[in-house]
Structure formats: structure tokens, C-alpha cells
Design a protein around this motif. Structure first.
Motif, short mmCIF file in Angstrom:
data_model
loop_
_atom_site.label_atom_id
_atom_site.label_comp_id
_atom_site.label_asym_id
_atom_site.label_seq_id
_atom_site.Cartn_x
_atom_site.Cartn_y
_atom_site.Cartn_z
N LEU A 7 32.87 35.94 39.58
CA LEU A 7 33.34 35.14 40.62
C LEU A 7 33.18 35.89 41.79
CD1 LEU A 7 36.83 33.97 39.13
CD2 LEU A 7 34.92 32.85 39.06
N SER A 8 32.44 36.92 41.82
CA SER A 8 32.39 37.89 42.96
C SER A 8 31.74 37.00 43.89
CB SER A 8 31.53 39.06 42.59
OG SER A 8 30.19 38.84 42.21
N GLU A 9 30.79 36.31 43.85
CA GLU A 9 30.26 35.35 44.82
C GLU A 9 31.29 34.47 45.62
OE1 GLU A 9 27.60 34.03 47.67
OE2 GLU A 9 27.29 35.79 46.24
N ILE A 10 32.19 33.85 44.92
CA ILE A 10 33.34 33.02 45.50
C ILE A 10 34.18 33.77 46.10
CG2 ILE A 10 35.08 31.53 44.81
CD1 ILE A 10 33.62 30.67 42.22
N PHE A 11 34.40 35.12 45.88
CA PHE A 11 35.25 35.97 46.58
C PHE A 11 34.64 36.46 47.71
CE2 PHE A 11 37.53 37.00 42.35
CZ PHE A 11 38.60 36.55 42.79
N VAL A 32 47.85 31.81 49.52
CA VAL A 32 47.84 31.69 48.05
C VAL A 32 49.01 31.60 47.34
CG1 VAL A 32 46.88 32.89 45.90
CG2 VAL A 32 45.53 32.76 47.79
N SER A 33 50.09 32.53 47.73
CA SER A 33 51.36 32.50 47.17
C SER A 33 52.12 31.26 47.27
CB SER A 33 52.17 33.57 47.93
OG SER A 33 53.65 33.71 47.38
N GLU A 34 52.14 30.57 48.42
CA GLU A 34 52.91 29.38 48.85
C GLU A 34 52.04 28.11 48.08
OE1 GLU A 34 53.05 29.03 53.12
OE2 GLU A 34 53.99 30.83 53.33
N THR A 35 50.77 28.34 47.98
CA THR A 35 49.97 27.12 47.48
C THR A 35 49.91 27.15 45.69
OG1 THR A 35 48.79 27.11 49.49
CG2 THR A 35 47.78 25.88 47.89
N TYR A 36 49.60 28.24 45.43
CA TYR A 36 49.30 28.37 43.97
C TYR A 36 50.31 29.30 43.16
CZ TYR A 36 44.75 27.01 45.58
OH TYR A 36 43.78 26.32 46.16
N GLY A 37 51.33 29.77 44.06
CA GLY A 37 52.41 30.44 43.15
C GLY A 37 52.00 31.73 42.48
N LYS A 38 51.02 32.25 43.21
CA LYS A 38 50.39 33.68 42.65
C LYS A 38 50.39 34.66 43.63
CE LYS A 38 47.99 31.20 39.02
NZ LYS A 38 46.65 30.94 38.29
N ARG A 39 50.30 36.01 43.35
CA ARG A 39 50.53 37.07 44.32
C ARG A 39 49.26 37.20 45.07
NH1 ARG A 39 51.90 40.32 39.88
NH2 ARG A 39 50.14 41.45 40.43
N ASP A 47 38.73 27.41 38.91
CA ASP A 47 39.20 26.27 39.71
C ASP A 47 39.83 26.07 40.87
OD1 ASP A 47 37.42 24.71 37.77
OD2 ASP A 47 39.07 24.01 36.75
N GLU A 48 40.77 27.00 40.65
CA GLU A 48 41.80 27.34 42.21
C GLU A 48 41.25 28.08 43.04
OE1 GLU A 48 46.19 27.72 39.67
OE2 GLU A 48 44.87 29.35 39.94
N LEU A 49 40.26 28.91 42.71
CA LEU A 49 39.46 29.79 43.80
C LEU A 49 38.48 28.98 44.18
CD1 LEU A 49 39.24 32.50 44.82
CD2 LEU A 49 37.52 33.12 42.96
N LEU A 53 38.52 27.97 48.23
CA LEU A 53 37.16 27.98 49.19
C LEU A 53 36.86 26.84 50.00
CD1 LEU A 53 34.78 29.30 50.26
CD2 LEU A 53 33.62 28.91 47.90
N ARG A 54 37.09 25.74 49.22
CA ARG A 54 36.82 24.34 49.62
C ARG A 54 37.78 24.25 50.79
NH1 ARG A 54 35.66 22.83 44.38
NH2 ARG A 54 37.77 22.02 44.06
N TYR A 55 39.03 24.52 50.76
CA TYR A 55 39.88 24.39 51.79
C TYR A 55 39.76 25.19 53.10
CZ TYR A 55 44.32 24.61 54.42
OH TYR A 55 45.41 24.74 55.36
N LEU A 56 39.12 26.38 52.72
CA LEU A 56 38.94 27.30 54.02
C LEU A 56 37.63 26.75 54.55
CD1 LEU A 56 39.39 30.81 52.20
CD2 LEU A 56 40.57 29.70 53.84
N GLN A 57 36.54 26.22 53.77
CA GLN A 57 35.43 25.57 54.34
C GLN A 57 35.70 24.51 55.35
OE1 GLN A 57 33.05 25.41 50.96
NE2 GLN A 57 32.20 27.28 51.44
#
Length: 80
Positions: A7-11, A32-39, A47-49, A53-57
């Protein structure tokens, strides 16, 4: 057993988009915490990643504000 997905390219792409938007790492973690509940985004599924990315774009690039700390009055361009 499936092979691990790289997933390095997506990061990298999310880093580029966050920089374009002027987001700090802290702002990214908060989103990420508010949207996905992850730290952190390292804990997102593939899929979440992609979704992140699509949201940011999708977000528009913020307008750059000129530093006018000198107090000089800036006149708008004349319209001919």
C-alpha cells in the motif's frame, strides 16, 4: 494464504494530497479517527485507504493568501 498488499503507493499519494491541502499529520489522524474510528491510517483496510485518498483528491486546493505583513495597500487589478 494471500500475499500482503503493498500500500506504499497509496500512502505516498495521501501524503501528497494532504500536503496540497495544507493538512498536518495531526489533522490527518483526527480525520481518520473521526471517520473510520482508527488511530492512524496505517490501520485502515485497503478499501478504507482508497476511500480516504479519493476524499482528499476531491477536496479543492485552498487559496494561497499573500503575506501582506508590511501593511501595503494592495489594489485589485483594473478591469479594462
Amino acid at each position: 494464504m494471500s500475499e500482503p498488499v503493498d500500500l506504499s503507493e497509496i500512502f505516498t499519494q495521501t501524503d501528497v494530497e494532504m500536503k496540497r491541502l495544507g493538512w498536518t499529520s495531526q489533522k490527518g489522524r483526527e480525520f481518520v479517527s473521526e471517520t473510520y474510528g482508527k488511530r492512524e491510517r496505517n490501520l485502515l483496510t485497503k478499501d478504507e485507504l482508497h476511500d480516504f485518498l479519493r476524499y482528499l483528491q476531491y477536496l479543492p486546493t485552498p487559496e494561497t493568501k499573500l503575506d501582506n505583513s508590511s501593511g501595503v495597500k494592495l489594489n485589485p487589478p483594473s478591469q479594462s
